[in-house]
Design an enzyme around this catalytic site. Structure first.
Site, PDB file in Angstrom:
ATOM      1  N   GLY A  87       0.747  -1.235  -0.138  1.00 43.50           N
ATOM      2  CA  GLY A  87      -0.015   0.127  -0.249  1.00 43.50           C
ATOM      3  C   GLY A  87       0.870   1.360  -0.009  1.00 43.50           C
ATOM      4  CG  ASN A  88      -0.561   4.829  -1.678  1.00 48.45           C
ATOM      5  OD1 ASN A  88      -1.035   5.559  -1.094  1.00 48.45           O
ATOM      6  ND2 ASN A  88      -0.636   3.711  -2.754  1.00 48.45           N
TER       7      ASN A  88
END
Ligand code: CTP
Ligand code: CA
Length: 234
Positions: free
Chosen positions: A33-34
């Site tokens: 993810g980020n």
């Protein structure tokens, strides 16, 4: 009230806003993810609805939809792509942080620490493959009859190769959207933060307009003001 002049000035437009960071599964419990919080996308959706637009919000985060917005929940870049391409919007704002890569294979069962009994200390190797570039696809489709106004985001850190604005300008050259919203990120700047500084770049790169530091609602109004100047009158 200075807001009266733009009250419901987006009425008649169907706008689609993407928000949050995509999650690319490694196994049923883990993902790549980020740090995107989705807050700017939510502010853009909320303001568009206040200004009278029909709003579709395609989001990766669990925050409830702002009043008047239709919410489509997605996780991966591929799901986000399907949701964006299925909608027939007049304006598409790609505020989401879309993963450039995803794991080639997502394991169907949880990956165990000792995943190979023959080599108890081995570490897994995750091979990545490219995700489609949704904004680039929308630009390609524009040549095929669809004419949405396209707004891109460029979250940049700046580096030896150039400043935030330099990177934003070269992004605009690669993906000639109608409006590019560039902002500085990294080191706790912007991601999840309430105040942000952004540069609005016109599609031909000829003008750049600085906003902020301002809250995300103020930034959202400025983005819609700029879109309003481009969008077909309805
Ligand atoms: N974007 C997209 N699909 C992707 C990646 C990005 O539609 N697979 C969109 C983002 O939502 C954003 C714009 O493209 O509006 C720019 O994203 P960004 O990550 O800043 O640029 P990239 O073109 O992916 O280049 P790089 O990550 O190398 O800076
Ligand atoms: Ca990217």
């Amino acid at each position: 009230d200075p807001d009266d002049a733009r009250d419901r000035d987006l009425a008649g437009l169907h706008v689609l806003v993407t928000a949050g960071g995509t999650r690319e599964p490694l196994d049923p419990v883990r993902y790549l993810g980020n740090r995107s919080s989705g807050k700017q996308g939510y502010a853009l959706a909320a303001v568009a609805a206040q200004r009278g637009a029909q709003v579709t919000l395609v989001s990766t985060v669990s925050t409830p939809a702002p009043p008047g917005c239709a919410l489509v929940r997605v996780e991966t870049a591929l799901q986000l792509r399907d949701a964006v391409l299925a909608a027939d919007a007049d304006v598409v704002v790609m505020a989401a942080a879309v993963a450039d890569f995803r794991p080639e294979h997502a394991a169907t069962a949880k990956i165990k620490k000792t995943f190979d009994p023959a080599a108890p200390d081995a570490v897994p190797v995750v091979r990545l493959v490219r995700n489609p570039d949704i904004l680039a696809e929308l630009l390609t489709r524009r040549g095929e009859g669809t004419t949405p106004v396209l707004v891109g985001f460029a979250a940049e850190t700046g580096d030896e190769q150039g400043s935030v604005l330099d990177h934003a300008r070269s992004k605009l050259a690669r993906k000639p959207v109608d409006l590019l919203v560039a902002n500085e990120v990294g080191d706790g700047v912007t991601f999840g933060q309430d105040d942000t500084t952004v540069h609005l770049l016109s599609g031909d790169g000829s003008s750049s307009h600085d906003i902020g530091p301002a809250d995300k609602t103020t930034v959202a109004h400025a983005v819609w003001d700029a879109v309003r100047a481009i969008a077909p009158t309805v």
